[in-house]
Design a protein around this motif. Structure first.
Motif, PDB file in Angstrom:
ATOM      1  N   ALA A 271       0.828  -1.201   0.000  1.00  0.00           N
ATOM      2  CA  ALA A 271       0.000   0.000   0.000  1.00  0.00           C
ATOM      3  C   ALA A 271       0.867   1.257   0.000  1.00  0.00           C
ATOM      4  O   ALA A 271       0.598   2.225  -0.745  1.00  0.00           O
ATOM      5  CB  ALA A 271      -0.928  -0.007   1.208  1.00  0.00           C
ATOM      6  N   GLU A 272       1.909   1.252   0.828  1.00  0.00           N
ATOM      7  CA  GLU A 272       2.793   2.421   0.870  1.00  0.00           C
ATOM      8  C   GLU A 272       3.517   2.602  -0.472  1.00  0.00           C
ATOM      9  O   GLU A 272       3.680   3.726  -0.973  1.00  0.00           O
ATOM     10  CB  GLU A 272       3.787   2.264   2.029  1.00  0.00           C
ATOM     11  CG  GLU A 272       4.585   3.530   2.295  1.00  0.00           C
ATOM     12  CD  GLU A 272       5.350   3.455   3.601  1.00  0.00           C
ATOM     13  OE1 GLU A 272       6.168   4.347   3.839  1.00  0.00           O
ATOM     14  OE2 GLU A 272       5.121   2.499   4.367  1.00  0.00           O
ATOM     15  N   LYS A 273       3.919   1.466  -1.047  1.00  0.00           N
ATOM     16  CA  LYS A 273       4.595   1.524  -2.341  1.00  0.00           C
ATOM     17  C   LYS A 273       3.635   2.042  -3.412  1.00  0.00           C
ATOM     18  O   LYS A 273       4.016   2.846  -4.298  1.00  0.00           O
ATOM     19  CB  LYS A 273       5.111   0.130  -2.703  1.00  0.00           C
ATOM     20  CG  LYS A 273       6.049   0.104  -3.896  1.00  0.00           C
ATOM     21  CD  LYS A 273       6.674  -1.284  -4.028  1.00  0.00           C
ATOM     22  CE  LYS A 273       7.700  -1.301  -5.159  1.00  0.00           C
ATOM     23  NZ  LYS A 273       8.344  -2.634  -5.282  1.00  0.00           N
TER      24      LYS A 273
ATOM     25  N   ILE B 232       1.823   0.406 -10.970  1.00  0.00           N
ATOM     26  CA  ILE B 232       0.761   0.859 -10.068  1.00  0.00           C
ATOM     27  C   ILE B 232      -0.454  -0.057 -10.188  1.00  0.00           C
ATOM     28  O   ILE B 232      -1.054  -0.473  -9.181  1.00  0.00           O
ATOM     29  CB  ILE B 232       0.389   2.321 -10.392  1.00  0.00           C
ATOM     30  CG1 ILE B 232       1.538   3.255  -9.988  1.00  0.00           C
ATOM     31  CG2 ILE B 232      -0.897   2.727  -9.684  1.00  0.00           C
ATOM     32  CD1 ILE B 232       1.355   4.688 -10.443  1.00  0.00           C
ATOM     33  N   ALA B 233      -0.829  -0.405 -11.414  1.00  0.00           N
ATOM     34  CA  ALA B 233      -1.981  -1.290 -11.623  1.00  0.00           C
ATOM     35  C   ALA B 233      -1.724  -2.687 -11.051  1.00  0.00           C
ATOM     36  O   ALA B 233      -2.615  -3.313 -10.464  1.00  0.00           O
ATOM     37  CB  ALA B 233      -2.305  -1.373 -13.114  1.00  0.00           C
ATOM     38  N   ALA B 234      -0.473  -3.163 -11.217  1.00  0.00           N
ATOM     39  CA  ALA B 234      -0.136  -4.501 -10.700  1.00  0.00           C
ATOM     40  C   ALA B 234      -0.195  -4.527  -9.172  1.00  0.00           C
ATOM     41  O   ALA B 234      -0.672  -5.492  -8.565  1.00  0.00           O
ATOM     42  CB  ALA B 234       1.253  -4.909 -11.193  1.00  0.00           C
TER      43      ALA B 234
ATOM     44  N   GLU C 103      13.661   7.057  -7.716  1.00  0.00           N
ATOM     45  CA  GLU C 103      12.538   6.222  -7.251  1.00  0.00           C
ATOM     46  C   GLU C 103      13.046   4.921  -6.644  1.00  0.00           C
ATOM     47  O   GLU C 103      12.580   4.465  -5.590  1.00  0.00           O
ATOM     48  CB  GLU C 103      11.605   5.925  -8.428  1.00  0.00           C
ATOM     49  CG  GLU C 103      10.360   5.138  -8.025  1.00  0.00           C
ATOM     50  CD  GLU C 103       9.411   4.919  -9.193  1.00  0.00           C
ATOM     51  OE1 GLU C 103       8.541   4.030  -9.071  1.00  0.00           O
ATOM     52  OE2 GLU C 103       9.545   5.631 -10.208  1.00  0.00           O
ATOM     53  N   ASP C 104      14.064   4.303  -7.318  1.00  0.00           N
ATOM     54  CA  ASP C 104      14.639   3.063  -6.778  1.00  0.00           C
ATOM     55  C   ASP C 104      15.341   3.313  -5.461  1.00  0.00           C
ATOM     56  O   ASP C 104      15.302   2.472  -4.533  1.00  0.00           O
ATOM     57  CB  ASP C 104      15.613   2.457  -7.790  1.00  0.00           C
ATOM     58  CG  ASP C 104      14.881   1.901  -9.010  1.00  0.00           C
ATOM     59  OD1 ASP C 104      13.648   1.662  -8.893  1.00  0.00           O
ATOM     60  OD2 ASP C 104      15.524   1.725 -10.065  1.00  0.00           O
ATOM     61  N   LEU C 105      16.052   4.475  -5.378  1.00  0.00           N
ATOM     62  CA  LEU C 105      16.753   4.771  -4.132  1.00  0.00           C
ATOM     63  C   LEU C 105      15.791   5.010  -2.971  1.00  0.00           C
ATOM     64  O   LEU C 105      16.152   4.805  -1.805  1.00  0.00           O
ATOM     65  CB  LEU C 105      17.656   6.004  -4.315  1.00  0.00           C
ATOM     66  CG  LEU C 105      18.891   5.780  -5.210  1.00  0.00           C
ATOM     67  CD1 LEU C 105      19.582   7.107  -5.495  1.00  0.00           C
ATOM     68  CD2 LEU C 105      19.864   4.810  -4.549  1.00  0.00           C
ATOM     69  N   GLN C 106      14.588   5.448  -3.295  1.00  0.00           N
ATOM     70  CA  GLN C 106      13.583   5.655  -2.248  1.00  0.00           C
ATOM     71  C   GLN C 106      12.667   4.443  -2.071  1.00  0.00           C
ATOM     72  O   GLN C 106      11.814   4.438  -1.182  1.00  0.00           O
ATOM     73  CB  GLN C 106      12.711   6.875  -2.606  1.00  0.00           C
ATOM     74  CG  GLN C 106      13.481   8.184  -2.681  1.00  0.00           C
ATOM     75  CD  GLN C 106      12.564   9.336  -3.070  1.00  0.00           C
ATOM     76  OE1 GLN C 106      11.863   9.889  -2.229  1.00  0.00           O
ATOM     77  NE2 GLN C 106      12.582   9.683  -4.348  1.00  0.00           N
ATOM     78  N   ASP C 107      12.836   3.442  -2.922  1.00  0.00           N
ATOM     79  CA  ASP C 107      11.942   2.286  -2.898  1.00  0.00           C
ATOM     80  C   ASP C 107      12.058   1.550  -1.565  1.00  0.00           C
ATOM     81  O   ASP C 107      13.166   1.308  -1.061  1.00  0.00           O
ATOM     82  CB  ASP C 107      12.293   1.339  -4.050  1.00  0.00           C
ATOM     83  CG  ASP C 107      11.207   0.286  -4.224  1.00  0.00           C
ATOM     84  OD1 ASP C 107      10.080   0.514  -3.733  1.00  0.00           O
ATOM     85  OD2 ASP C 107      11.497  -0.752  -4.836  1.00  0.00           O
ATOM     86  N   MET C 108      10.927   1.203  -0.963  1.00  0.00           N
ATOM     87  CA  MET C 108      10.926   0.454   0.300  1.00  0.00           C
ATOM     88  C   MET C 108      11.218  -1.024   0.032  1.00  0.00           C
ATOM     89  O   MET C 108      10.972  -1.524  -1.059  1.00  0.00           O
ATOM     90  CB  MET C 108       9.575   0.594   0.997  1.00  0.00           C
ATOM     91  CG  MET C 108       9.220   2.021   1.371  1.00  0.00           C
ATOM     92  SD  MET C 108       7.660   2.092   2.256  1.00  0.00           S
ATOM     93  CE  MET C 108       8.104   1.163   3.718  1.00  0.00           C
ATOM     94  N   PHE C 109      11.756  -1.663   1.012  1.00  0.00           N
ATOM     95  CA  PHE C 109      12.077  -3.086   0.850  1.00  0.00           C
ATOM     96  C   PHE C 109      11.705  -3.829   2.132  1.00  0.00           C
ATOM     97  O   PHE C 109      11.630  -3.235   3.217  1.00  0.00           O
ATOM     98  CB  PHE C 109      13.565  -3.283   0.526  1.00  0.00           C
ATOM     99  CG  PHE C 109      14.496  -2.625   1.528  1.00  0.00           C
ATOM    100  CD1 PHE C 109      14.831  -3.246   2.724  1.00  0.00           C
ATOM    101  CD2 PHE C 109      15.026  -1.363   1.257  1.00  0.00           C
ATOM    102  CE1 PHE C 109      15.682  -2.642   3.624  1.00  0.00           C
ATOM    103  CE2 PHE C 109      15.876  -0.753   2.156  1.00  0.00           C
ATOM    104  CZ  PHE C 109      16.212  -1.390   3.349  1.00  0.00           C
TER     105      PHE C 109
END
Length: 921
Positions: free
Chosen positions: A403-405, A461-463, A537-543
């Motif tokens: 959801a956050e992503k 986003i749709a996925a 965006e990748d650097l901010q991407d949550m994991f």
């Protein structure tokens, strides 16, 4: 003179008891004490006349009237109820000797020694020999059968006197001479059995003559006991004759024998009722505890089966904490209650078997098997609930991450699309020159490239929205709405882009001026700008990761990304060089440039700004990855710590289970020693509880860290909890088995040696140490104890068997043919499991080799209290039994409805049947 000393030894039946040899030690060489001889003459004469009068005769002089042997033979016939040989009626000495010999032969035939007493002495009127002979007759026919608590006759008679006179003041019976001088003991005996005949409180110790005369007169008048002594003879003698007193007292014993039988019957009934009351209390306690435990299980299972989903990880962790509190606080006492319930049930069944009562059948639904079944369901619900909580935490954690992503990517996309519809719908090209239109067209091509680059984000986003729907995210409605808005907007942008492109192409033929450098800049800047946006965006991407391998994979990918930064910087410098070249050409040729590149909105300043921002995110990403690596290293340490403790606890539990199995088989020492050792062993095991609690603490840290696997151990907390509970239950059951063996031994009179023999034989055939014998092993075990299975008779075997036990088996005619063995198996294995436990084995052996109270015995006891009536009254019960047990019987006895029923009659036979069950009758 004929010596009967040798003759009697030859004629006595082998094995007949030689009765009271010390009383037969008659000093034949010394004269009797004159006072004693006088007392014996009176007493023995009165005793003989009390029997001879039944035949219509009596004697005056004991040494004269027995000389011809006729009255002596008549006396023996009267007191024995048997016929002697026909007497000789002649008056000659030889006829008298023959008659006396017939009497002496009859006495000798009863197994009595007649030391140095011959017919000639009796015929000659030898007073000493005659008194000795009469005393021997009194011993044999009046005293020999008196026995209290398996004592000798004299001791039994003395013990009876002591018990009957114990409640009376100033009476202390220690012998058959001095203790009777004051007369109080005689009066106490009468008052104890017939209080209506004696006013005991009016008697004085300092008036022995009055006391003695009172007792002798009352006994003669009301009890049909002839007066055998004068009070003065007793009082004026320093020590009354023991044999005279014993003879007199034995008459009291026989006069009150009916009361003695009633007392014995009452004692038997009291004992049976006490056992029954105790068993009923145990049954009530079992039912109450079983009901409470089942009710707790009934209330708990729905809670464990509740699968109501929560919206957040925090809410599910609260449920997990409630479940942990249940496992550590609420369930352990119930485990102990369940164990105690099984122990109480086994103890109760043992007591019922030992007291020959029917087995206890709990009310429907409260059997031990019912409780075990409910407990099994409870543990299944526990396992499913814990697995559901963990899976829900994983699901919610995944949902929150997705959801956050979703919202992050949506925000970036929405920021990019802001103003794009307005830009695509403007008609600025209508007033532009050719070069400006070409510029607009190129600019639009760059936008299309940028639009295509953002297609991946829209698909992502749709996925993500689709995955949130599939995982049942609680806020799926808002997610779907936002996703739909983005998709609709994206479709709209696509249509607007196509329309604007068509419009620009229509005017392209009219406009040809273009700045190649601007166009090249725009073409290279757009993908580079998109690359930078993607990189940020990748650097901010949550994991989210669960182990070291996963975080190390992310770190490796990040390092690969950093390795491309140098090449990307060269591209940035090349793009900036294009803009610099434009400025250089413009300056060289005096061209006035517009404020912005006509082909792109991406300025050199924005590229540099984004580059600096991206470079600032790199160390933040390094830090975040390193922190996650540290977290995973810490989780790995928690796994290793738990595994070390779990492996230790698991090995301990397994070792102790094996030790208990070995202990339950070996069972060295007495049962009390075994019980003490087992309880010490139980205390030792309970001292290990802090290790279990420490392990629970480590397990809690594991769960709080959301660690779901552990490669360092095969043990799970659930497995160890069950093992620990089984260990505690097993030692408790083993202790209970020994306690039941003690109950069996004490109740059935089994010796310690017999128990050792039973255990040794049982263990010998328990080859697999399972604690149970298969049918063939059990048959072999019985054979080892002296049974011949094939020939249905007992024989000697290689194992040591008690001769008393062997004789008992022979006396009962025990056999072990096929039908007999099938009967035994139905007793020791009523459920047809094919296995015989040690408890069932010793129950069978004790039941076969010992005596117990039976329903017939209880009915006979009630019949004595009822004076041979077929019913008994409440008044009789209250008179003969203690108050509580009398009321117990009255409340449970049904009214007697027989033809001879009296008002208030009660049916004691039905009551006895209810105590033991129909099968016993």
């Amino acid at each position: 003179m004929v010596d009967y000393h040798a003759a009697n030894n030859q004629s006595s039946t082998e094995g007949v008891q030689i009765y009271m040899e010390q009383e037969n030690d008659w000093d034949r060489d010394l004269l009797l004490d004159p006072a004693w001889e006088k007392q014996q003459r009176k007493t023995f004469t009165a005793w003989c006349n009390s029997h001879l009068r039944k035949s219509g005769t009596q004697i005056e002089s004991i040494e004269e009237d027995f000389r011809d042997g006729l009255k002596l033979m008549l006396l023996l016939e009267t007191i024995s109820g048997e016929r002697l040989a026909k007497p000789e009626r002649g008056k000659m000495r030889v006829h008298k000797i023959n008659n006396v010999n017939k009497a002496l032969d009859f006495i000798a035939g009863k197994g009595v020694k007649l030391v140095s007493i011959g017919a000639e002495e009796i015929v000659d009127g030898n007073a000493k020999m005659t008194l000795g002979m009469i005393w021997t007759i009194i011993l044999r026919f009046a005293i020999q059968d008196i026995s209290v608590e398996e004592t000798s006759a004299k001791e039994g008679l003395l013990l009876w006197c002591q018990r009957k006179t114990a409640p009376y003041k100033n009476v202390n019976v220690q012998n058959f001479h001095i203790s009777w001088k004051d007369g109080l003991a005689f009066n106490a005996l009468i008052h104890r059995h017939r209080p209506d005949l004696i006013d005991y409180d009016s008697l004085r110790k300092d008036d022995p003559v009055t006391n003695l005369n009172n007792a002798f007169e009352v006994a003669e008048k009301h009890l049909d006991i002839p007066k055998m002594l004068d009070a003065e003879d007793i009082v004026n003698t320093a020590r009354p004759d023991e044999k005279a007193i014993m003879t007199y007292v034995s008459s009291f014993y026989h006069a009150f024998s009916g009361a003695q039988k009633a007392e014995t019957a009452a004692n038997r009934i009291c004992k049976v009722l006490a056992v029954n009351q105790e068993n009923e209390q145990m049954m009530e306690d079992y039912e109450k505890l079983a009901s409470e435990l089942l009710e707790w299980i009934r209330r708990t299972i729905p809670w464990l089966e509740n699968r109501t989903q929560e919206k957040t990880v925090t809410d599910m962790q609260a449920k997990q904490e409630d479940f942990r509190d249940y496992r550590c606080v609420h369930k352990p006492p119930k485990v102990q209650e369940k164990c105690q319930l099984e122990i109480s049930f086994n103890t109760l069944q043992t007591k019922l078997r030992l007291s020959n009562r029917p087995a206890f059948m709990p009310s429907e639904g409260r059997m031990v098997s019912d409780i075990n079944g409910a407990w099994y369901t409870l543990e299944g619900a526990e396992k499913g609930y814990e697995e559901w909580i963990l899976s829900e935490i994983r699901r919610l954690e995944r949902l929150e991450h997705l959801a956050e992503k979703f919202h992050q990517k949506s925000k970036i996309h929405e920021s990019w699309t802001d103003g794009k519809e307005a830009m695509l719908t403007q008609k600025d090209y209508e007033t532009c020159t050719l070069s400006e239109v070409k510029a607009l067209l190129r600019k639009h091509e760059a936008f299309e490239s940028d639009l295509a680059a953002h297609q991946d984000r829209v698909e992502q986003i749709a996925a993500i929205a689709q995955e949130l729907n599939e995982l049942d995210y609680y806020d799926s409605a808002s997610v779907n709405a936002r996703c739909q808005k983005i998709c609709d907007q994206w479709d709209s942008l696509g249509a607007l882009t196509q329309n604007r492109k068509e419009s620009l192409e229509r005017t392209e033929k009219q406009l040809e001026s273009i700045d190649e450098l601007y166009l090249e800049y725009a073409k290279r800047a757009a993908p580079f700008n998109n690359w930078m946006e993607g990189a940020m965006e990748d650097l901010q991407d949550m994991f989210i990761v669960h182990n070291i391998e996963e975080i190390q994979g992310l770190i490796t990918a990040h390092e690969q990304f950093k390795s491309t930064l140098a090449e990307a910087n060269k591209e940035r410098e090349a793009i900036q060089a294009i803009q610099a070249e434009v400025q250089k050409i413009a300056q060289s040729n005096g061209i006035k440039l517009s404020a912005a590149n006509p082909y792109t909105t991406i300025t050199p300043q924005s590229i540099d700004s984004k580059w600096e921002k991206a470079m600032g995110m790199v160390p933040l990403r390094d830090t975040a990855l390193q922190e996650e690596l540290n977290k995973q290293n810490n989780n790995d340490s928690l796994r290793a710590k738990f595994a070390t403790q779990a492996n230790t606890v698991g090995a301990y539990i397994q070792a102790k289970m094996e030790e208990i199995g070995r202990i339950s088989i070996e069972m060295n020492g007495t049962l009390e020693d075994q019980l003490t050792n087992l309880r010490d062993y139980q205390t030792s095991i309970m001292s290990y509880m802090p290790e279990i609690n420490t392990l629970e603490g480590s397990h809690q840290l594991i769960q709080e860290a959301l660690i779901f696997d552990n490669q360092y151990t095969s043990y799970t907390m659930e497995h160890l909890r069950v093992g620990w509970e089984q260990l505690l239950t097993t030692i408790a059951r083993t202790i209970n088995e020994v306690e039941n063996q003690i109950l069996t031994r004490d109740a059935k009179g089994i010796s310690q040696e017999q128990l050792y023999e039973y255990r040794a034989s049982f263990n010998h055939f328990d080859k697999d140490h399972s604690g149970a014998l298969m049918a063939e092993e059990f048959k072999a075990c019985l054979i080892s104890l002296g049974y011949d299975v094939e020939n249905n008779k007992q024989k000697r075997s290689g194992l040591m068997v008690s001769e008393d036990f062997r004789a008992l088996l022979i006396s009962t005619g025990y056999s072990l043919g096929d039908s007999e063995f099938a009967r035994i198996m139905s007793i020791v294995d009523p459920n047809n499991s094919g296995a015989v436990t040690f408890q069932a084995f010793i129950d069978f052996m004790s039941r076969e080799t010992t005596d117990t109270d039976t329903a017939d015995q209880v009915i006979a006891s009630f019949k004595i209290l009822a004076a041979d009536k077929t019913f008994i009254t409440a008044e009789e019960l209250r008179r003969e039994l203690p108050p509580d047990q009398a009321e117990y019987c009255i409340a449970r006895m049904a009214p007697y409805t027989g033809p001879d029923a009296a008002p208030g009659a009660l049916d004691y036979m039905s009551f006895s049947t209810a105590l033991y069950g129909e099968s016993d009758l």
